[in-house]
Design a protein around this motif. Structure first.
Motif, PDB file in Angstrom:
ATOM      1  N   SER A  40      -9.394  21.347  -4.122  1.00 38.78           N
ATOM      2  CA  SER A  40      -8.591  20.162  -4.426  1.00 38.78           C
ATOM      3  C   SER A  40      -7.412  19.992  -3.486  1.00 38.78           C
ATOM      4  N   LEU A  41      -6.740  21.079  -3.137  1.00 39.74           N
ATOM      5  CA  LEU A  41      -5.596  20.945  -2.236  1.00 39.74           C
ATOM      6  C   LEU A  41      -6.026  20.626  -0.813  1.00 39.74           C
ATOM      7  N   ASP A  42      -7.263  21.000  -0.446  1.00 42.86           N
ATOM      8  CA  ASP A  42      -7.769  20.552   0.853  1.00 42.86           C
ATOM      9  C   ASP A  42      -7.814  19.030   0.884  1.00 42.86           C
ATOM     10  N   SER A  43      -8.329  18.455  -0.196  1.00 44.97           N
ATOM     11  CA  SER A  43      -8.418  17.003  -0.280  1.00 44.97           C
ATOM     12  C   SER A  43      -7.035  16.375  -0.355  1.00 44.97           C
ATOM     13  N   ALA A  44      -6.120  17.007  -1.101  1.00 44.55           N
ATOM     14  CA  ALA A  44      -4.766  16.468  -1.225  1.00 44.55           C
ATOM     15  C   ALA A  44      -4.052  16.447   0.118  1.00 44.55           C
ATOM     16  N   ALA A  45      -4.277  17.485   0.918  1.00 37.84           N
ATOM     17  CA  ALA A  45      -3.640  17.518   2.230  1.00 37.84           C
ATOM     18  C   ALA A  45      -4.047  16.315   3.060  1.00 37.84           C
ATOM     19  N   GLY A  53     -11.244  11.026  -8.673  1.00 45.33           N
ATOM     20  CA  GLY A  53     -10.861  12.344  -8.207  1.00 45.33           C
ATOM     21  C   GLY A  53      -9.758  12.258  -7.160  1.00 45.33           C
ATOM     22  N   TRP A  54      -9.619  13.307  -6.384  1.00 44.84           N
ATOM     23  CA  TRP A  54      -8.578  13.339  -5.358  1.00 44.84           C
ATOM     24  C   TRP A  54      -9.145  13.066  -3.972  1.00 44.84           C
ATOM     25  N   GLN A  55     -10.415  12.664  -3.899  1.00 48.00           N
ATOM     26  CA  GLN A  55     -11.025  12.464  -2.586  1.00 48.00           C
ATOM     27  C   GLN A  55     -10.656  11.129  -1.958  1.00 48.00           C
ATOM     28  N   HIS A  56     -10.282  10.151  -2.776  1.00 48.83           N
ATOM     29  CA  HIS A  56     -10.041   8.798  -2.269  1.00 48.83           C
ATOM     30  C   HIS A  56      -8.557   8.611  -1.962  1.00 48.83           C
ATOM     31  N   GLN A  57      -8.246   8.438  -0.693  1.00 40.16           N
ATOM     32  CA  GLN A  57      -6.859   8.404  -0.252  1.00 40.16           C
ATOM     33  C   GLN A  57      -6.050   7.305  -0.911  1.00 40.16           C
ATOM     34  N   GLY A  58      -6.608   6.102  -0.963  1.00 42.78           N
ATOM     35  CA  GLY A  58      -5.841   4.972  -1.469  1.00 42.78           C
ATOM     36  C   GLY A  58      -5.395   5.158  -2.903  1.00 42.78           C
ATOM     37  N   VAL A  59      -6.251   5.734  -3.727  1.00 39.21           N
ATOM     38  CA  VAL A  59      -5.908   5.947  -5.136  1.00 39.21           C
ATOM     39  C   VAL A  59      -4.754   6.938  -5.258  1.00 39.21           C
ATOM     40  N   PRO A  84       7.039  13.975  -1.601  1.00 42.10           N
ATOM     41  CA  PRO A  84       7.037  13.020  -0.483  1.00 42.10           C
ATOM     42  C   PRO A  84       6.016  13.418   0.581  1.00 42.10           C
ATOM     43  N   PRO A  85       5.572  12.460   1.388  1.00 39.24           N
ATOM     44  CA  PRO A  85       4.687  12.793   2.505  1.00 39.24           C
ATOM     45  C   PRO A  85       5.339  13.842   3.409  1.00 39.24           C
ATOM     46  N   GLY A  86       4.527  14.742   3.929  1.00 35.05           N
ATOM     47  CA  GLY A  86       5.030  15.779   4.802  1.00 35.05           C
ATOM     48  C   GLY A  86       5.484  17.038   4.106  1.00 35.05           C
ATOM     49  N   THR A  87       5.500  17.025   2.763  1.00 37.36           N
ATOM     50  CA  THR A  87       5.893  18.229   2.025  1.00 37.36           C
ATOM     51  C   THR A  87       4.927  19.373   2.333  1.00 37.36           C
ATOM     52  N   LYS A  88       5.488  20.576   2.467  1.00 34.39           N
ATOM     53  CA  LYS A  88       4.669  21.767   2.711  1.00 34.39           C
ATOM     54  C   LYS A  88       4.313  22.418   1.381  1.00 34.39           C
ATOM     55  N   VAL A  89       3.077  22.884   1.266  1.00 37.54           N
ATOM     56  CA  VAL A  89       2.593  23.492   0.027  1.00 37.54           C
ATOM     57  C   VAL A  89       2.019  24.864   0.354  1.00 37.54           C
ATOM     58  N   LEU A  90       2.519  25.903  -0.332  1.00 39.88           N
ATOM     59  CA  LEU A  90       2.012  27.263  -0.184  1.00 39.88           C
ATOM     60  C   LEU A  90       1.258  27.615  -1.462  1.00 39.88           C
ATOM     61  N   SER A 107      -5.351  13.371   1.706  1.00 42.78           N
ATOM     62  CA  SER A 107      -5.050  12.110   1.030  1.00 42.78           C
ATOM     63  C   SER A 107      -3.567  11.814   0.921  1.00 42.78           C
ATOM     64  N   LEU A 108      -2.752  12.859   0.820  1.00 49.11           N
ATOM     65  CA  LEU A 108      -1.334  12.672   0.516  1.00 49.11           C
ATOM     66  C   LEU A 108      -0.404  13.080   1.648  1.00 49.11           C
ATOM     67  N   ASP A 109      -0.972  13.374   2.821  1.00 46.15           N
ATOM     68  CA  ASP A 109      -0.147  13.769   3.967  1.00 46.15           C
ATOM     69  C   ASP A 109       0.710  14.986   3.639  1.00 46.15           C
ATOM     70  N   LEU A 110       0.079  15.967   2.996  1.00 47.45           N
ATOM     71  CA  LEU A 110       0.746  17.230   2.721  1.00 47.45           C
ATOM     72  C   LEU A 110       0.301  18.263   3.753  1.00 47.45           C
ATOM     73  N   ARG A 111       1.151  19.237   4.005  1.00 48.90           N
ATOM     74  CA  ARG A 111       0.799  20.333   4.896  1.00 48.90           C
ATOM     75  C   ARG A 111       0.593  21.574   4.030  1.00 48.90           C
ATOM     76  N   VAL A 112      -0.660  21.983   3.869  1.00 47.68           N
ATOM     77  CA  VAL A 112      -1.015  23.019   2.901  1.00 47.68           C
ATOM     78  C   VAL A 112      -1.533  24.260   3.621  1.00 47.68           C
ATOM     79  N   VAL A 113      -1.061  25.421   3.179  1.00 40.24           N
ATOM     80  CA  VAL A 113      -1.572  26.722   3.617  1.00 40.24           C
ATOM     81  C   VAL A 113      -1.776  27.550   2.355  1.00 40.24           C
ATOM     82  N   GLU A 114      -2.817  28.394   2.345  1.00 38.84           N
ATOM     83  CA  GLU A 114      -3.066  29.186   1.156  1.00 38.84           C
ATOM     84  C   GLU A 114      -3.133  30.674   1.495  1.00 38.84           C
ATOM     85  N   VAL A 115      -2.813  31.478   0.476  1.00 40.06           N
ATOM     86  CA  VAL A 115      -2.997  32.922   0.542  1.00 40.06           C
ATOM     87  C   VAL A 115      -3.984  33.291  -0.555  1.00 40.06           C
ATOM     88  N   VAL A 116      -5.049  33.991  -0.183  1.00 40.90           N
ATOM     89  CA  VAL A 116      -6.109  34.334  -1.128  1.00 40.90           C
ATOM     90  C   VAL A 116      -6.038  35.821  -1.419  1.00 40.90           C
TER      91      VAL A 116
END
Length: 376
Positions: A329-334, A220-226, A312-318, A336-345
């Motif tokens: 999943s994007l919570d985990s990606a943030a 899955g996306w929970q393991h940072q190294g993978v 790339p690391p540091g990319t912002k995701v909306l 594991s992948l050094d992403l900066r994620v914000v969501e609108v629901v």
């Protein structure tokens, strides 16, 4: 050799545990523990729904199963990619989700991978009871999945296993993939440095006899190294001038979780410097280059947005999603992948036939607040 009419589950912990690749390959029914089970609290990503105040959300507890690399000799690949030994023992790590469904709606899970659940007995499908369609004598690495024709599920459940095969010493076994994957995602393997000669396409009917097959569980996306290992496989340098990109869905994809006020959303984002892309309109290689060039990537939650895996690391995701389709999943990606994620629901209009893909509307003030939270 024929598939037994009755099958049973073969859990990874029933296999002999070894700690070295060499000893793993030398014997059947062996396993290496690749990743320990993880259970940790992730801070939820900032979330906006109505107005400019963030939605208060509890910390998310993420649980990931232990991941094993197993090997079977004189094995069978039946159904839609299930691996079994000569006695009909199914190595359930080979098909994502089947093990998780063992205590809940098992009949639906086994049907999804082409097996039969009848009167509390797991049975071989009738079309698999003849001789094998092929006998593969070279080592293979299992990369099949019952739902692997879906890009989102493929990114979550199948592709992360590739990191384990890439970590094996050379010569590595060829990848056993479905025709759907070879047809639809061959470009992605190429971008990850896997050539056509490194893949073997499984027949679409019948079953295979395989002398040696390697099977990895789903990290899955929970393991940072993978996840970082997968991202590192993508070739190319990060451009100096990076773009703000909105991924627009068209055609049949636009019917899945349609954003009803997308025109107004796009107007707000264009005013903040976004350009609109439709991934299907670009050559595959260019799609990957776009991901590498992004400083910000925005869009309705789905496979296109999850290509942030390759940013790339540091990319912002909306992330634009709805109350009917909240995913972690994007919570985990943030994380594991050094992403900066914000969501609108957005508010969702639940459709009885398919609640996951119901239409939704975003509050534009919440959209502006999310953009400000990302310093856009």
């Amino acid at each position: 050799m024929r598939v037994p009419p009755k099958l049973h589950f073969l859990q990874p912990d029933q296999l002999k545990l070894v700690s070295d690749w060499k000893y793993l390959a030398e014997g059947s029914h062996r396993r290496c523990l690749l990743l320990e089970a993880v259970a940790r609290d992730l801070p939820r990503i900032p979330s906006f729904r109505l107005g400019r105040r963030p939605v208060p959300r509890r910390p998310l507890r993420v649980t990931g199963s232990a991941v094993h690399h197993s090997v079977l000799h004189n094995a069978m690949v039946i159904g839609r990619g299930v691996v079994a030994d000569a006695e009909g023992g199914l190595l359930i790590d080979s098909v994502s989700g089947l093990g998780k469904g063992a205590d809940n709606n098992l009949a639906a899970h086994v049907a999804a991978v082409g097996l039969v659940w009848r009167e509390n007995v797991l049975c071989t499908p009738a079309w698999c009871r003849g001789p094998p369609v092929a006998h593969i004598r070279e080592p293979l690495f299992h990369l099949l999945n019952g739902r692997d024709q879906n890009y989102t599920h493929f990114l979550f459940e199948v592709l992360p296993k590739l990191a384990f095969r890439q970590a094996m010493p050379a010569p590595r076994p060829r990848l056993l993939v479905s025709a759907a994957v070879a047809r639809s995602f061959g470009w992605l393997f190429s971008a990850l440095g896997v050539g056509e000669d490194e893949m073997l396409v499984a027949p679409e009917a019948g079953w295979l006899r395989v002398d040696e097959i390697h099977v990895a569980g789903e990290p899955g996306w929970q393991h940072q190294g993978v996840m970082r290992a997968l991202r590192d496989l993508v070739a190319g340098e990060t451009p100096v001038d990076r773009a703000r990109i909105y991924i627009r869905r068209i055609g049949t994809k636009a019917w899945a979780r349609p954003l009803l006020n997308e025109t107004a959303v796009i107007e707000r984002l264009v005013a903040r410097g976004f350009r609109i892309i439709v991934p299907e309109s670009l050559p595959r290689e260019e799609q990957m280059a776009v991901m590498r060039s992004a400083d910000v990537i925005a869009g309705v939650y789905g496979g296109g947005l999850l290509n942030s895996l390759f940013c790339p690391p540091g990319t912002k995701v909306l992330s634009l999603t709805s109350t009917g389709y909240w995913r972690s999943s994007l919570d985990s990606a943030a994380n594991s992948l050094d992403l900066r994620v914000v969501e609108v629901v957005g508010d969702c209009f639940l459709a009885r036939h398919d609640p996951n893909n119901s239409a939704f509307v975003l509050d534009l003030d919440a959209l502006d607040a999310a953009c400000d939270a990302l310093d856009l």
